[in-house]
Structures are given as C-alpha cells and as structure tokens.
Design an enzyme around this catalytic site. Structure first.
Site, PDB file in Angstrom:
ATOM      1  N   GLU A 298      -5.664  -8.338  -0.580  1.00  0.00           N
ATOM      2  CA  GLU A 298      -6.217  -7.817   0.916  1.00  0.00           C
ATOM      3  C   GLU A 298      -7.791  -7.451   0.592  1.00  0.00           C
ATOM      4  O   GLU A 298      -7.923  -6.685  -0.320  1.00  0.00           O
ATOM      5  CB  GLU A 298      -5.529  -6.859   1.485  1.00  0.00           C
ATOM      6  CG  GLU A 298      -4.371  -6.842   2.283  1.00  0.00           C
ATOM      7  CD  GLU A 298      -3.821  -5.787   3.016  1.00  0.00           C
ATOM      8  OE1 GLU A 298      -4.532  -4.995   3.699  1.00  0.00           O
ATOM      9  OE2 GLU A 298      -2.682  -5.458   3.188  1.00  0.00           O
TER      10      GLU A 298
ATOM     11  N   GLU B 144       0.843  -1.159   0.115  1.00  0.00           N
ATOM     12  CA  GLU B 144      -0.080  -0.059  -0.044  1.00  0.00           C
ATOM     13  C   GLU B 144       0.801   1.271  -0.194  1.00  0.00           C
ATOM     14  O   GLU B 144       0.507   2.088   0.908  1.00  0.00           O
ATOM     15  CB  GLU B 144      -0.872   0.181   1.203  1.00  0.00           C
ATOM     16  CG  GLU B 144      -2.110  -1.162   1.194  1.00  0.00           C
ATOM     17  CD  GLU B 144      -3.292  -0.964   1.984  1.00  0.00           C
ATOM     18  OE1 GLU B 144      -2.948  -0.014   2.965  1.00  0.00           O
ATOM     19  OE2 GLU B 144      -4.201  -1.825   1.940  1.00  0.00           O
TER      20      GLU B 144
HETATM   21  O1  AHR Z   1      -5.263  -5.770   6.894  1.00  0.00           O
HETATM   22  C1  AHR Z   1      -4.970  -4.631   7.957  1.00  0.00           C
HETATM   23  C2  AHR Z   1      -4.593  -3.478   7.078  1.00  0.00           C
HETATM   24  O2  AHR Z   1      -5.016  -2.917   6.022  1.00  0.00           O
HETATM   25  C3  AHR Z   1      -2.949  -3.961   6.362  1.00  0.00           C
HETATM   26  O3  AHR Z   1      -1.971  -3.856   7.155  1.00  0.00           O
HETATM   27  C4  AHR Z   1      -2.727  -2.751   5.198  1.00  0.00           C
HETATM   28  O4  AHR Z   1      -2.209  -3.307   4.316  1.00  0.00           O
HETATM   29  C5  AHR Z   1      -4.430  -2.249   5.064  1.00  0.00           C
HETATM   30  O5  AHR Z   1      -4.430  -1.237   5.395  1.00  0.00           O
END
Ligand code: AHR
Length: 491
Positions: A291, A172
């Site tokens: 994610e 990210e």
């Molecule tokens: O999954 C929780 C968080 O969400 C992770 O660390 C991040 O990559 C995202 O913002």
C-alpha cells in the site's frame, strides 16, 4: 540549474519484478460498487462489470491487484461472496462503517481480474478469523482435490481452480484501528500457524506477512523483528505500507516524501537481513510495499459520511500536479530498491485514492497520478540501472539534501529500449539534462507531465494535467515541476 546524469548499463540494480507495478481494490467506498461494478451502467457486461473501466485497466496492464482489503478483510467472511447471489447476506462492515451487500466476491472478482489480464493478490482475514478459514479459502481457490471447498467452487460454476499464487497474511495487524488488532507476539503466532496450513494445502503459493503500517508506528522495528523471528521459514515477503500528504501546504517539503519512503525501505531491509543473520538462514526475505500513495485530501470530508450506507463516496482524493510528481518520485524510489522490493501496490485503483475515477452512469476519467503510474508500468520493465545524478539540492525544515532531480534508468532487453524517468522538483527552474550513456542510442520520445499550477486537478469534464510530447532529443530540458519519461532505442 542543470543535471548531469550518468547511466551505465553495467550498473545493474536488479531485474524488475513486474509485480512492482501492482495495485489494489478493496471493498471500500466506490472501488467495487460504482467503480468496477455498476450493473445499470450502459457499458455493463452480463455480470454487471463496467466494460469501459475494464478496458482501461486491461490497456494499462496492471500486473497484480490486491483484494479484498485492506482494513475490510479483517472482518470479512469470504464465503459470503461465493455462490448464488440471491442468497448472499448483507453485513455491517466495521472497518468503514458501511453496509456490504456481497454482490461481488471472490467468484466474480477473480473472473474480472482474468479479463483485465491481472493476477489477484489475495488477503486472508486474521482479524476476526484465523488459520481454519484461511486454509479453506486456499482450498476453494486453488485445489483440484475431491474435497469440500474445492467441490464448493465447482458447484458454484468454476471447474478450474483460480490459481491464486500470492497471499497476504492479514492486513495492518499492528494498527489499533484494525478489527481485532494484535500485539506483535499475537500476530506472529497466528501468522506462523496460518502460513503453515495454507502452504500445506498448496505449497506453490507465496506469502506476505504484515510489517508495519508506517515507519512512524510506535511498534515499528520491534514488530518486524518479532514477526520475522517467528515466521521466517514460512513466509516469503514482509509488507510495508505508507501514505504521504501535503498537510502543511509546503510543496517543497511534500516533494521530498520519497526520502521517507527510501528510509523506510532501508530500515526494513536492515531488519530482514539482521534476522537472516541471526537465523543463519540462506533464505532472504524480500519486501512487498503493498500500500503506497498520496492520501490526505479527503480526510476531513470523510468524517461527514453517515454510517451504514452502501458504497458512499469515501477516500475520494482528487489529485493535483504536485501529487503526481510525488507519485513519480515514489515510483523512482521503488525502482531504486527493486533488488529487494519485489511487489508494490499503488493504493488503490478505482475511485478510492485512485488514478482512475468513474461517474455514476457516466464516464471514466484519469487523475493526475494516473500518468506516472501508467508510464512506469509501460516503460519501466526489464532491468533497473543505478544512475549517478549530479545536480543541486535544497533543504526544508524536515528534510535536507533533497536533490532537485530524482532519476532512474531502466533497460528493456526485449524491446531494446532504454528509458530515463526523472522528476524536476524545482518550482521555478528548468533543468537542462546532460546524459552520459555507455551505449549508442537513438532518441524515441520525451513524455512530460507538468503545468503552471501545481494545484491543478483533473475532473470528468476536463483533464488539465495530462502527458505531452517534446521533441528535444538533442537538448533535453526538464521543465520546473515535471515528471519526465525519456525513451531511447538501443542501436
Ligand atoms: O487503502 C486504504 C486503507 O489504508 C486500507 O484499508 C488500510 O490497509 C490502510 O490503512
């Protein structure tokens, strides 16, 4: 209300990459410490990992687990988690404002993952660190050369390389919350140079570059184009991240979250193909949705967590029935895009926005979202089939033409099985399902996750939302607010 579902075994979307059902364990909250690792637990193995958790994950057959972050990785020194445990430093962990003890690191994690039968998807730090540390980590994990980092692994007790094939180039990096957040240009340059040296160390690895951490990010689109233009020939996948939540307590609208995921995927595919055309390249970039989940329940309580504690209860969303249905529709959406989405990670696996929860010195229990994830992973292997789903639809303030039934079919050639996954979004109506198949089949079972209370949750004491079986093979009905897995044997 009824639904006519036409399934043709000729209408193939794609072979399903088993990594579509991946998950994620970050050094965050009680995912590692107090989750998979609890040396004082009655089931702890010689290395301190809980056997009960390991057994459940082994049984689920999670194909790949992303590690060690997440936001955490952008401040991580991987060397801290290797070698003699008594010499490992405690660090101020700036992503989640906690203390990282480094009792668990890559040495232990890859060993644990081998025991659960899962591959590791490793992320490198492109926040505070860069190409040098990333290529050293590839050497440490994968190299057989008589050189410094491969020797370091051997000295730490691992003669054989870990053989980690899939790597994330940071996490990210478009997000201002990220440790050492970067502009698209800054990230594109460092990702490109890091990719080159990592592949020079081991040319068998695959690389995922960071896309946007959400489709509503202000840089979405431009970010992808910039990264792809710079890195195209050096990477294999572009990442997408997205979390959904019922913040306005509008169930009908929340149940349409998969339409946002669908739009996100379509747009990123469009950008990848545009850059492919621009570059006149034969190479196609596929997607890693590494994610995705529902995440919002714990947002307020997390603001109360004091800084610099070890493994606090963080991001511990407790999921209800509607969350499970949303997860079901998100899984169906990933399957519908399995021609381009090759990797996806339910974020996360244990305790932190997770299907699996653990009690300290106590039991392991399954959240509501466990079931669709488990079912899709178990029965959604093989080939994804395009279906025609003829049913009524509804609209909300934010979404229009939301079909009441979201469905997909998969065919598992090895087992000679055909499975239909379907979510009935209607809050009041059962939906008879008339199935038209071009193959002769015999009904195996109809698994259902449903309930009268859309807000019902599970706990260590009671699993109110679980799977039940229906024997309605000749007359299949999808109950209101339900996740359905309808399995057939091909005759
Ligand atoms: O999954 C929780 C968080 O969400 C992770 O660390 C991040 O990559 C995202 O913002």
């Amino acid at each position: 209300m009824n639904c006519k579902l036409t399934v043709s075994t000729e209408k193939v979307i794609s072979k399903i990459d088993k990594r579509l059902y991946g998950s994620f364990i970050e050094h965050l909250g009680r995912a590692v410490y107090g989750g998979i690792y609890e040396p004082t637990h009655s089931t702890a193995d010689k290395d301190g990992f809980r056997e009960d958790v390991k057994e459940l994950i082994r049984d689920m057959q999670v194909p790949i687990i992303r590690y060690p972050g997440g936001n955490f990785v952008s401040g991580y020194n991987w060397e801290d988690g290797t070698g003699d445990k008594s010499k490992r430093p405690k660090r101020m962990e700036l992503a989640w404002m906690t203390i990282e003890t480094n009792e668990v690191g890559i040495d232990e994690f890859q060993d644990w993952a081998k025991q659960t039968g899962s591959e590791v998807m490793m992320a490198v730090n492109l926040g505070t660190r860069g190409p040098e540390e990333a290529r050293n980590l590839v050497e440490y994990c994968n190299s057989t050369t008589p050189t410094y980092y491969a020797d370091m692994r051997r000295k730490n007790g691992f003669e054989e390389p870990f053989g980690i094939k899939l790597w994330c180039l940071g996490n990210e990096m478009d997000g201002p919350w990220q440790i050492c957040h970067k502009t698209a240009e800054e990230y594109a340059r460092i990702a490109c140079e890091t990719a080159k040296v990592m592949k020079w160390v081991d040319d068998s690895i695959e690389l995922v570059a960071c896309g946007s951490s959400g489709k509503d990010m202000p840089t979405f689109g431009i970010w992808e184009e910039t990264v792809l233009r710079e890195c195209y020939e050096h990477i294999d996948y572009l990442s997408l991240h997205s979390y959904y939540g019922n913040r306005d307590n509008d169930t009908a609208d929340f149940l349409a979250s998969s339409m946002d995921m669908n739009a996100f995927i379509n747009r990123v595919v469009g950008i990848c193909d545009k850059i492919q055309a621009e570059k006149k390249s034969d190479k196609q970039i596929n997607l890693s949705f590494d994610e995705w989940n529902v995440w919002f329940h714990s947002n307020e309580q997390d603001k109360e967590i004091p800084k610099w504690t070890i493994a606090p209860h963080q991001l511990e969303d407790v999921y209800n029935l509607e969350d499970a249905l949303v997860v079901g529709t998100l899984l169906i959406t990933l399957l519908k895009h399995s021609d381009r989405v090759k990797i996806a990670c339910l974020a996360q696996l244990v305790n932190v926005i997770a299907p699996i929860m653990t009690e300290e010195n106590g039991k392991v229990w399954k959240q509501t979202i466990f079931y669709p994830y488990y079912h899709a992973m178990r029965y959604g292997q093989g080939t994804a089939l395009d279906v025609v789903c003829d049913c009524e639809s509804y609209s909300t303030a934010k979404h229009s033409d939301i079909p009441y039934v979201e469905a997909i079919a998969t065919i598992n050639e090895k087992e000679d099985e055909l499975t239909v996954f379907a979510v009935n979004r209607s809050m009041k109506d059962s939906c008879p399902l008339s199935l038209s198949l071009d193959k002769e089949v015999s009904f195996l079972e109809h698994l259902v996750v449903t309930g009268d209370d859309v807000k019902a949750v599970n706990s260590a004491e009671e699993e109110k939302i679980t799977e039940s079986k229906r024997n309605d093979g000749d007359d299949i009905v999808l109950p209101p607010l339900s996740w359905n897995v309808i399995r057939f044997k091909l005759v």
